[in-house]
Design an enzyme around this catalytic site. Structure first.
Site, PDB file in Angstrom:
ATOM      1  N   GLN A 220     -27.579 -12.607 -26.959  1.00 54.57           N
ATOM      2  CA  GLN A 220     -27.273 -11.178 -27.019  1.00 54.57           C
ATOM      3  C   GLN A 220     -26.767 -10.762 -28.398  1.00 54.57           C
ATOM      4  O   GLN A 220     -25.839 -11.379 -28.926  1.00 54.57           O
ATOM      5  CB  GLN A 220     -26.206 -10.838 -25.986  1.00 54.57           C
ATOM      6  CG  GLN A 220     -25.789  -9.367 -26.036  1.00 54.57           C
ATOM      7  CD  GLN A 220     -25.056  -8.951 -24.776  1.00 54.57           C
ATOM      8  OE1 GLN A 220     -23.855  -9.165 -24.652  1.00 54.57           O
ATOM      9  NE2 GLN A 220     -25.779  -8.386 -23.839  1.00 54.57           N
TER      10      GLN A 220
ATOM     11  N   HIS B 133     -24.866  -7.731 -29.892  1.00 55.02           N
ATOM     12  CA  HIS B 133     -24.121  -6.537 -29.513  1.00 55.02           C
ATOM     13  C   HIS B 133     -24.494  -5.432 -30.491  1.00 55.02           C
ATOM     14  O   HIS B 133     -24.500  -5.655 -31.707  1.00 55.02           O
ATOM     15  CB  HIS B 133     -22.622  -6.823 -29.558  1.00 55.02           C
ATOM     16  CG  HIS B 133     -21.788  -5.778 -28.877  1.00 55.02           C
ATOM     17  ND1 HIS B 133     -21.650  -4.507 -29.383  1.00 55.02           N
ATOM     18  CD2 HIS B 133     -21.070  -5.810 -27.736  1.00 55.02           C
ATOM     19  CE1 HIS B 133     -20.876  -3.806 -28.567  1.00 55.02           C
ATOM     20  NE2 HIS B 133     -20.513  -4.575 -27.560  1.00 55.02           N
TER      21      HIS B 133
ATOM     22  N   ARG C 191     -27.265  -3.512 -23.712  1.00 54.51           N
ATOM     23  CA  ARG C 191     -27.159  -3.926 -25.107  1.00 54.51           C
ATOM     24  C   ARG C 191     -28.485  -4.356 -25.727  1.00 54.51           C
ATOM     25  O   ARG C 191     -28.724  -4.099 -26.912  1.00 54.51           O
ATOM     26  CB  ARG C 191     -26.150  -5.080 -25.219  1.00 54.51           C
ATOM     27  CG  ARG C 191     -24.756  -4.608 -24.902  1.00 54.51           C
ATOM     28  CD  ARG C 191     -23.775  -5.749 -24.844  1.00 54.51           C
ATOM     29  NE  ARG C 191     -22.444  -5.223 -24.513  1.00 54.51           N
ATOM     30  CZ  ARG C 191     -21.398  -5.985 -24.268  1.00 54.51           C
ATOM     31  NH1 ARG C 191     -21.506  -7.292 -24.298  1.00 54.51           N
ATOM     32  NH2 ARG C 191     -20.233  -5.438 -23.985  1.00 54.51           N
TER      33      ARG C 191
ATOM     34  N   GLU D 107     -18.231  -1.627 -26.486  1.00 55.55           N
ATOM     35  CA  GLU D 107     -19.088  -0.657 -25.829  1.00 55.55           C
ATOM     36  C   GLU D 107     -18.242   0.417 -25.138  1.00 55.55           C
ATOM     37  O   GLU D 107     -18.712   1.523 -24.892  1.00 55.55           O
ATOM     38  CB  GLU D 107     -19.888  -1.426 -24.775  1.00 55.55           C
ATOM     39  CG  GLU D 107     -21.127  -0.797 -24.274  1.00 55.55           C
ATOM     40  CD  GLU D 107     -21.905  -1.847 -23.485  1.00 55.55           C
ATOM     41  OE1 GLU D 107     -22.564  -2.693 -24.108  1.00 55.55           O
ATOM     42  OE2 GLU D 107     -21.846  -1.819 -22.248  1.00 55.55           O
TER      43      GLU D 107
ATOM     44  N   PHE E  19     -19.457   1.897 -18.908  1.00 55.08           N
ATOM     45  CA  PHE E  19     -19.951   0.855 -19.788  1.00 55.08           C
ATOM     46  C   PHE E  19     -21.471   0.805 -19.685  1.00 55.08           C
ATOM     47  O   PHE E  19     -22.044   1.284 -18.711  1.00 55.08           O
ATOM     48  CB  PHE E  19     -19.357  -0.507 -19.371  1.00 55.08           C
ATOM     49  CG  PHE E  19     -18.504  -1.151 -20.427  1.00 55.08           C
ATOM     50  CD1 PHE E  19     -17.226  -0.704 -20.659  1.00 55.08           C
ATOM     51  CD2 PHE E  19     -19.003  -2.201 -21.195  1.00 55.08           C
ATOM     52  CE1 PHE E  19     -16.442  -1.302 -21.636  1.00 55.08           C
ATOM     53  CE2 PHE E  19     -18.227  -2.798 -22.169  1.00 55.08           C
ATOM     54  CZ  PHE E  19     -16.947  -2.361 -22.395  1.00 55.08           C
TER      55      PHE E  19
ATOM     56  N   ARG F 120     -27.045  -9.808 -20.752  1.00 55.39           N
ATOM     57  CA  ARG F 120     -25.789  -9.612 -20.030  1.00 55.39           C
ATOM     58  C   ARG F 120     -25.335  -8.171 -20.143  1.00 55.39           C
ATOM     59  O   ARG F 120     -25.424  -7.571 -21.217  1.00 55.39           O
ATOM     60  CB  ARG F 120     -24.721 -10.537 -20.611  1.00 55.39           C
ATOM     61  CG  ARG F 120     -23.357 -10.332 -20.017  1.00 55.39           C
ATOM     62  CD  ARG F 120     -22.365 -11.375 -20.491  1.00 55.39           C
ATOM     63  NE  ARG F 120     -21.907 -11.198 -21.852  1.00 55.39           N
ATOM     64  CZ  ARG F 120     -21.068 -10.244 -22.275  1.00 55.39           C
ATOM     65  NH1 ARG F 120     -20.631  -9.318 -21.429  1.00 55.39           N
ATOM     66  NH2 ARG F 120     -20.682 -10.197 -23.534  1.00 55.39           N
TER      67      ARG F 120
ATOM     68  N   HIS G 136     -23.569 -12.068 -30.464  1.00 54.30           N
ATOM     69  CA  HIS G 136     -22.392 -11.845 -29.643  1.00 54.30           C
ATOM     70  C   HIS G 136     -22.226 -12.827 -28.498  1.00 54.30           C
ATOM     71  O   HIS G 136     -21.125 -13.291 -28.230  1.00 54.30           O
ATOM     72  CB  HIS G 136     -22.471 -10.419 -29.092  1.00 54.30           C
ATOM     73  CG  HIS G 136     -21.261  -9.979 -28.333  1.00 54.30           C
ATOM     74  ND1 HIS G 136     -20.003  -9.994 -28.883  1.00 54.30           N
ATOM     75  CD2 HIS G 136     -21.109  -9.509 -27.067  1.00 54.30           C
ATOM     76  CE1 HIS G 136     -19.116  -9.551 -27.981  1.00 54.30           C
ATOM     77  NE2 HIS G 136     -19.768  -9.272 -26.874  1.00 54.30           N
TER      78      HIS G 136
ATOM     79  N   LEU H  54     -16.548  -6.994 -33.618  1.00 56.05           N
ATOM     80  CA  LEU H  54     -16.949  -6.221 -32.449  1.00 56.05           C
ATOM     81  C   LEU H  54     -16.272  -4.851 -32.363  1.00 56.05           C
ATOM     82  O   LEU H  54     -15.061  -4.731 -32.537  1.00 56.05           O
ATOM     83  CB  LEU H  54     -16.588  -7.034 -31.200  1.00 56.05           C
ATOM     84  CG  LEU H  54     -16.891  -6.402 -29.848  1.00 56.05           C
ATOM     85  CD1 LEU H  54     -18.385  -6.240 -29.652  1.00 56.05           C
ATOM     86  CD2 LEU H  54     -16.309  -7.265 -28.730  1.00 56.05           C
TER      87      LEU H  54
END
Lengths: 236, 578
Positions: free
Chosen positions: B237, B239, B283, B252, B116, B391, B349, B249
Site C-alpha cells: 500500500q 498511502h 487508498r 486519512e 475514513f 487495506r 505505507h 504520514l
C-alpha cells in the site's frame, strides 16, 4: 550548506573517558538534526551509535542533548539550530543516566520509575458491557498528558533528578497524573502511595526545565502541581 | 544463554503485546523479544483511527464494515477472516477502552468516530463515521495502554534483542528463535513451545516511506530463509498523503474531517475518479489518481506532488482533532495547514502480504488448513488475509488487536493441551553466528548505505504504484546484483556493545529477500487488482487471478510460486466503483 557536527563519543570497549569528535556534513535548512547524525553514521563513521526509529517524533527513541538542550533529534530542524554555513551543531547523550555508548544511555532506571507508579488502569467492580462514558471536558483533563512518548527529555533535564537518582522524575509522575485524573480510574490512592513520598512529588520544585524540554509541548509542571493538590486533598 | 518460555513472541507492537496479554491470561509463561523497546514500536505512528461499527455517531453495522473491507480488498481478502474481524471489532474497542485507551469522546461521552476512506453505510451509499480515534494519535495511545497492561500482568520482556533466525529441528518442528542482544553482542537461544512473529512491515524497502527506520521486515525474510512461503507480497500500500519528499504520514482522517485533494489547477480531482465518495475513496485508488494527475502535468508547480487543502476546515478541528499532523506540517515543511495547503505525495505505507496464517494466527505452509504446529504470526507481518489487495484505513490497528488476541489465546490453548517443547537441534545458533562472523571479519567492501540507497531507489522507481513487465524485470535484475552486494558489505564497528551498524548489515541482507518477494510476486500476477496496478495488464482478471500468491525462495535468488484459494462467503466479486 556545510555544518560541523560535534559529537560526544564514548565507546566502553575502547575509551577510558568520553571525548569530542567533529565531522563535516552537508545540510539543508529543513533537514532534521537526526539527518546530520545519519549522514555521519552512514558516510563518515559507522561506529557512531544512537537510537532512532520513527524519525518524526512519535516513538521517542532519539532524545539527546543538542546544542546543550534536550531535544528529539528527529523533531528539531537545522534552521532552528544554526544561523548559517560553517556553524556547529553539538550532540551529547541525555545527562543523568549512565552512557552505554556514544549517544545511547541506559534507560533501565528511567523505566523502573515508570513502572513504580503503576501506570495502568485500576478499576473497582466489574466492567460495563459498553465503553465507560467520559465527557469531552473530562477527557480534556488528561489529553495533554496522554501525548507523552516516554522519550526521557524531561526527566533528564530536571535538576532534582540529577541530584537524586531515586527521584521519580517528571515522566513517571506525569503518567501517575494521566491515570489519577482519568475519571474512569479508581487507583488514585495506590499511585499516591508511590508519588506522595520523599522521592516523589515534593522534590519537584517547579523549575520548569521539563516543560521546556518536552518535544510534545506538554505542560508537565502544571499537571504535577495538580497531582500535588490531589495528594494534599487526599490527606484532608 | 538459553531462555525458555511456553510462548515466545517476537515483536512488541500492537499485535505482539495483545498476543502476550492473552497468552499470559490463558496461563502460559510468556517472553516477548523485541529489537526495540516496546514503546518505540511502529504501532505508535498510526494516527487516524481504529475501525468498528460501534454506531456511536450514526447507524452502522458490522456487515457494512465487512462489505467495505471485502470491496476495499478488491475481493481477494478472505471473507471468513474479514467477518471474524469486523464482527469482533465493537467488542475489541470496548475492551481497549476498558484497558484505559484515552479515546476522544462525543457529546454523550461515548467514543468519538469519524469518516475514513472506503468506509460506507449501507453497502457503499455514502461515507460513514466508523473510525474510533484518540485525536490523531490513536496508535500511540493504544500502544502505550497495551504496554501498561503488560506491565500490570508481569509479562517478561527482552528489550533490544534482535531475532535473527527461527530454530527448526530435523522433524521440521519449530523449537524457538535465535536472538542477538544488542547491548552485549551475545547470541541467545529461546526455546519455546509456541512462537509468534509480530515483526511488522517493510516500508523501508522503498525510498519514500511513512515507516520507521526499524520497519525492515526482518521476520518475513527469516521465514523465507527457513523454507516457509510468503503470501500476496505484490500488494504494497502506498498511502496517498505523505508529506512531500519526507513521506511522513498525514492521516486519512484529515480528509475524513473535510480535507480536499487539489491539483495544480486547484481542481478537486477526486470528484472525477470517485463521484460518490470523492476524497474518501480507498487508498489504492487515491494514490493511483494522484500519480495520474502528476503524469498529466497537473502536479503542483510541475513537481511530483499535489495539495491537501485543509484551509476551510477551521482551527477548532485542526487543533483538537488533528493536532499531530498539524504540527508535522508546520515542523517539517514550514506549512501552516490553517493558512495554506499541505504538499503531499504517495508514500510506501503498509504490506498487505506476509506470513500466511489462518484467523487464529496459525502459520499455514501451503493450502488452507495446512498448519505448521506451534508457529504463529500476527499483525502487519502476517497475511490472514483481511486486506487482500488493498487495506482500508483503520483496519490495521483493528487487525493487530483482533488477531494478536486470537493468536495469544490459541497459543495458550495449545500449551494447556499439552504441547511440549520441540527437540532443540545441536548448535541452533550456528547459522546466525556464522552470518555475523562473516560480516565482522570482512575488512574490504562497500558500506551498507550504498546498497540500501540503490535498493530503495529501484523499488521506488520500478515496484511502486504503477508497474509493468519492463520495470519489474529491471527491479529483479537489480535485486540479483544487490543480493551479491548485500552479502559483501563491510562494517567499521567490530565491537560487541550496541553495534547497530552490524544490525544494519544484517537488515540489508533480509531486505533483499523480501524485496525480491515483492518484485517477483508483482511480476507473476499479470492483472491489476487493488494496490497492484500493472500498466501492461490494466484489468482485473478474476478467471485467472482471484487467488492468493504463495512465494517460495531458497534465499539465493531462486524462487517459485504456489496458489491458494480465496475464501468467499457472502460477497461475490463485482466491479469496484466508488
Amino acid at each position: 550548506m556545510k555544518l560541523n557536527v560535534k559529537i560526544k563519543r564514548y565507546n566502553p570497549e575502547e575509551d577510558e573517558a568520553p571525548h569530542w569528535e567533529t565531522y563535516e556534513a552537508p545540510a539543508d535548512p529543513l533537514d532534521s538534526a537526526l539527518a546530520l547524525l545519519l549522514h555521519v553514521k552512514w558516510y563518515e563513521d559507522g561506529t557512531l551509535t544512537f537510537r532512532k526509529s520513527c524519525a518524526h517524533g512519535i516513538c521517542g527513541s532519539d532524545a539527546m542533548q543538542i546544542n546543550g538542550e534536550n531535544k528529539l533529534a528527529c523533531s528539531i530542524l537545522v534552521q532552528d539550530l544554526v544561523s548559517g554555513d560553517g556553524d556547529t551543531v553539538t550532540f551529547a547523550p541525555l545527562p543523568g543516566s549512565p552512557v552505554i555508548k556514544d549517544l545511547v544511555i541506559d534507560q533501565s532506571r528511567f523505566f523502573e520509575k515508570y513502572r513504580a507508579v503503576k501506570p495502568w488502569m485500576i478499576t473497582d467492580g466489574p466492567a460495563p458491557e459498553r465503553e465507560r462514558l467520559q465527557s469531552p471536558e473530562d477527557f480534556d483533563m488528561i489529553e495533554d498528558a496522554t501525548k507523552c512518548i516516554m522519550c526521557g527529555a524531561c526527566t533528564h533535564s530536571c535538576p532534582s533528578t540529577w541530584a537524586d537518582p531515586d527521584y521519580l522524575g517528571p515522566a513517571a509522575m506525569l503518567k501517575a497524573y494521566r491515570y489519577n485524573l482519568d475519571t474512569r480510574d479508581d487507583g488514585s490512592n495506590d499511585r499516591l502511595d508511590v508519588v506522595d513520598s520523599k522521592d516523589g512529588l515534593w522534590k519537584c520544585y517547579t523549575i520548569f526545565n521539563c516543560v521546556q524540554a518536552c518535544p510534545k509541548g506538554i505542560d508537565i509542571t502544571r499537571w504535577l502541581s495538580a497531582l500535588k493538590r490531589q495528594a494534599v486533598s487526599s490527606q484532608l | 544463554m538459553t531462555f525458555s518460555h511456553d510462548v515466545v513472541i517476537v515483536g512488541a507492537g500492537g499485535a505482539g503485546l495483545m498476543a502476550a496479554l492473552y497468552a499470559k491470561e490463558g496461563g502460559a509463561d510468556v517472553g516477548v523479544v523485541s529489537k526495540l523497546h516496546p514503546l518505540r514500536s511502529h504501532t505508535g505512528a498510526a494516527q487516524g483511527g481504529i475501525g468498528a461499527a460501534l454506531g456511536n455517531m450514526e447507524e452502522d453495522s458490522w456487515l457494512w464494515h465487512a462489505f467495505d473491507t471485502v470491496k476495499g480488498s478488491d475481493y481477494v481478502g478472505d471473507q471468513d477472516a474479514i467477518e471474524t474481524m469486523c464482527k469482533d471489532a465493537p467488542r475489541t474497542i470496548v475492551e481497549l477502552e476498558h484497558y484505559g485507551v484515552p479515546f476522544s469522546r462525543n457529546k454523550e461521552g461515548k467514543i468519538s468516530q469519524r469518516r475514513f476512506g472506503g468506509h460506507t453505510r449501507n453497502f457503499g451509499e455514502a461515507p460513514v463515521r466508523r473510525a474510533c480515534h484518540a485525536a490523531d494519535r490513536t496508535g500511540h495511545t493504544i500502544l502505550h495502554t497495551l504496554y501498561d497492561q503488560c506491565l500490570k500482568n508481569d509479562v517478561r520482556f527482552y528489550d533490544e534483542f534482535q531475532v535473527l533466525d527461527l530454530i527448526m529441528n530435523d522433524d521440521d518442528e519449530c523449537a524457538g528463535v535465535v536472538a542477538y542482544e544488542i547491548l552485549t553482542g551475545e547470541i541467545h537461544t529461546f526455546h519455546a513451545k509456541t512462537v509468534c512473529f509480530a515483526t511488522g512491515g517493510f516500508g523501508r524497502a522503498f525510498k519514500t516511506t511513512s515507516n520507521a527506520h526499524a520497519g525492515t521486515g526482518d521476520g518475513m525474510s527469516i521465514f523465507l530463509r527457513n523454507g516457509l512461503p510468503l503470501e500476496d507480497m505484490e500488494f504494497v500500500q502506498f498511502h496517498p498523503t505523505g508529506l512531500y519528499r519526507l513521506g511522513i504520514l498525514i492521516t486519512e482522517g484529515a480528509r475524513g474531517e473535510g480535507g480536499i485533494l487539489r491539483n495544480s489547477d486547484g481542481e478537486r480531482f477526486m470528484e472525477r475518479y470517485a463521484p460518490t465518495v470523492k476524497d474518501l475513496a480507498p487508498r489504492d485508488l487515491v494514490s493511483q489518481c494522484i500519480y495520474q494527475e502528476i503524469r498529466q502535468g497537473r502536479g503542483i508547480k510541475g513537481k511530483e506532488y499535489v495539495h491537501l487543502d485543509m484551509t476551510h476546515v477551521g482551527s477548532e478541528i485542526l487543533e483538537k482533532k488533528l493536532p499531530e499532523i498539524t504540527m508535522f506540517s508546520r515542523t517539517y515543511l514550514g506549512v501552516d495547514p490553517l493558512k495554506e495547503p499541505i504538499p503531499v505525495a504517495p508514500t510506501a505505507h503498509y504490506a498487505m502480504g506476509g506470513i500466511p496464517t489462518d484467523y487464529d494466527g496459525r502459520v499455514e505452509i501451503g493450502q488452507r488448513g495446512d498448519i505448521m504446529p506451534g508457529l504463529y504470526a500476527a499483525g502487519e507481518c502476517a497475511c490472514v488475509s483481511v486486506h487482500g489487495a488493498n487495506r482500508l484505513g483503520t483496519n490495521s490497528l483493528l487487525e493487530l488487536v483482533v488477531f494478536g488476541r486470537r493468536a495469544g489465546m490459541a497459543m495458550a490453548k495449545e500449551v494447556k493441551e499439552g504441547k511440549d517443547f520441540a527437540a532443540m537441534p545441536d548448535n541452533p545458533e550456528q547459522r546466525t553466528r556464522d552470518m555475523l562472523d562473516t560480516i565482522l571479519s570482512r575488512n574490504d567492501g562497500e558500506p551498507v548505505v550504498n546498497v540500501r540507497n540503490d535498493l530503495q531507489e529501484t523499488m521506488m522507481d520500478n515496484v511502486s504504484v504503477f508497474r509493468n513487465d519492463e520495470t519489474l524485470t529491471t527491479a529483479l535484475d537489480d535485486l540479483q546484483e544487490l543480493r551479491e552486494r548485500a552479502n559483501n558489505v563491510v562494517v567499521r564497528d567490530k565491537g560487541k556493545k550496541f553495534n547497530t551498524e552490524l544490525m544494519d548489515a544484517v537488515e540489508i541482507q533480509f531486505m533483499v529477500d523480501y524485496a525480491e518477494a515483492v518484485a517477483a510476486s508483482a511480476h507473476h500476477r499479470t492483472e491489476s487488482r487493488g494496490a497492484h496496478s500493472r500498466e501492461d495488464f490494466p484489468k482485473r482478471n478474476d478467471d485467472d487471478w482471484l487467488q492468493h500468491t504463495l512465494f517460495h525462495s531458497d534465499g539465493k535468488g531462486n524462487f517459485e510460486f504456489g496458489r491458494k484459494e480465496v475464501a468467499i462467503t457472502r460477497f461475490q466479486p463485482k466491479e469496484r466503483k466508488y
